[in-house]
Scaffold this active site. Structure first.
Site, short mmCIF file in Angstrom:
data_model
loop_
_atom_site.label_atom_id
_atom_site.label_comp_id
_atom_site.label_asym_id
_atom_site.label_seq_id
_atom_site.Cartn_x
_atom_site.Cartn_y
_atom_site.Cartn_z
CG ASP A 23 -1.83 1.00 1.17
OD1 ASP A 23 -2.01 1.44 -0.06
OD2 ASP A 23 -2.63 1.07 1.74
CG HIS A 40 -0.75 1.89 -9.08
ND1 HIS A 40 -0.56 1.94 -8.01
CD2 HIS A 40 -1.50 2.95 -10.27
CE1 HIS A 40 -1.76 2.54 -7.74
NE2 HIS A 40 -2.75 2.72 -8.43
CG LEU A 134 8.90 -17.56 -3.85
CD1 LEU A 134 8.85 -17.28 -2.22
CD2 LEU A 134 9.89 -16.10 -4.77
C1 IPE Z 1 -5.14 -2.45 0.24
O1 IPE Z 1 -5.48 -1.50 0.06
C2 IPE Z 1 -5.41 -3.08 -1.65
C3 IPE Z 1 -4.27 -3.50 -2.28
C4 IPE Z 1 -2.95 -2.94 -1.55
C5 IPE Z 1 -4.29 -4.26 -3.34
P1 IPE Z 1 -6.23 0.05 -0.30
O2 IPE Z 1 -5.83 1.22 -0.34
O3 IPE Z 1 -7.20 -0.29 -1.52
O4 IPE Z 1 -6.68 -0.48 0.81
P2 IPE Z 1 -7.74 0.72 1.92
O5 IPE Z 1 -8.73 1.15 0.64
O6 IPE Z 1 -6.99 1.49 2.52
O7 IPE Z 1 -8.36 -0.36 2.98
C1 IPE Z 2 -1.59 0.52 -3.42
O1 IPE Z 2 -1.20 1.46 -3.31
C2 IPE Z 2 -1.91 -0.50 -4.42
C3 IPE Z 2 -3.23 -0.69 -4.91
C4 IPE Z 2 -3.90 -0.82 -3.74
C5 IPE Z 2 -3.38 -1.26 -5.98
P1 IPE Z 2 -2.77 3.20 -3.13
O2 IPE Z 2 -3.06 3.29 -4.99
O3 IPE Z 2 -3.71 2.01 -2.54
O4 IPE Z 2 -1.81 3.82 -3.13
P2 IPE Z 2 -2.72 4.61 -1.69
O5 IPE Z 2 -2.61 4.43 -0.59
O6 IPE Z 2 -3.64 5.44 -2.10
O7 IPE Z 2 -1.24 6.03 -1.45
MG MG Z 3 -3.67 2.52 -0.50
#
Ligand code: IPE
Ligand code: IPE
Ligand code: MG
Length: 247
Positions: A23, A40, A134
């Site tokens: 995240d 990303h 792995l």
């Molecule tokens: C969780 O991250 C899902 C992934 C990393 C794929 P999110 O950014 O979607 O989670 P929330 O919405 O903050 O809980």
């Molecule tokens: C995690 O990073 C990747 C996905 C959920 C696809 P985020 O896109 O949630 O990044 P933040 O949380 O907005 O910084």
């Molecule tokens: Mg996020």
């Protein structure tokens, strides 16, 4: 203790199975005044490094959350770009994973993806299925609740009697059936929640949260998480004295 939990008493030096919520990509990009998709893209690079580091450290299973069943709620443009990135990664990275002895799997509701992505996933899984160094699993269009529901459906469809339903029977139909449960869970990006990741399997996993944003997460930070894991005493309900006399 149900048979599928197979707890290692005490702690092993290196976690056998590491599960990661990657995240913070969006915030990483925002801080640089870049579009979210740049975060990303950087996140894919970080993942490459973490896969390598896990293999080098003797971790046998790595599972990462790449796209949750709730992430469809994001702006259409971001979802489209994420799907493109996923497709490119499948096209470009799988050969390298195979060369490195890595078994690749995807868990989640694959019917949500385009035919092209589904075909790439099937091919990648078939190509790498006998690799043993792995097991690298990507959770995509995955939700822990979805997983439990689809397992219950399969279990009922198998004609099982009520009295034969137990934890092991249900676990046998989950997406991660047959794989060890995660020893170490890592979430980057500062949030301290599970966000519908592996709900069933995380029952006794050691949790580690870091403020590092996923694109900045590297082998050094993985080592910090493993170092924290090493200090934990995994009791699985027992007393500390019991654990110590058993090890
Ligand atoms: C969780 O991250 C899902 C992934 C990393 C794929 P999110 O950014 O979607 O989670 P929330 O919405 O903050 O809980
Ligand atoms: C995690 O990073 C990747 C996905 C959920 C696809 P985020 O896109 O949630 O990044 P933040 O949380 O907005 O910084
Ligand atoms: Mg996020």
């Amino acid at each position: 203790m149900s048979s599928h939990a197979k707890p290692a008493v005490g702690h092993a030096d290196v976690p056998r199975h590491v599960a990661i919520i990657m995240d913070g990509n969006g915030r990483w990009a925002k801080r640089r005044l870049m579009p979210r998709v740049a975060g990303h893209r950087k996140g894919v690079e970080a993942l490459r490094g973490v896969i390598r580091a896990c293999a080098e450290r003797g971790v046998s299973h790595l599972t990462v959350f790449a796209f949750s069943s709730e992430n469809w709620r994001r702006p259409q443009e971001e979802v489209t770009l994420l799907m493109e990135l996923f497709m490119r990664a499948l096209e470009n990275e799988v050969a390298k994973l195979h060369e490195n002895g890595i078994r690749f799997r995807v868990i989640g509701d694959l019917s949500g993806f385009t035919e092209r992505i589904q075909a790439l996933i099937r091919d990648a899984e078939a190509l790498t299925r006998d690799n043993t160094r792995l097991t690298f699993t990507v959770a995509a269009n995955y939700g822990g609740r979805w997983d439990v529901v689809q397992a219950v459906k399969k279990l009922l469809a198998s004609g099982v009697g009520v009295d034969d339903i137990d934890e092991a029977a249900l676990a046998n139909h989950l997406s991660m059936a047959g794989e060890p449960e995660p020893d170490l869970f890592i979430r980057t990006g500062g949030e301290q929640r599970i966000s519908n990741f592996l709900l069933w399997q995380l029952a006794y996993t050691e949790l580690y949260f870091t403020d590092a944003l996923w694109p900045d997460f590297d082998a050094r930070q993985l080592d910090a998480a493993i170092a924290s894991y090493r200090t934990r005493e995994r009791r699985f309900g027992r007393t500390s004295e019991q654990v110590q006399s058993a090890s």
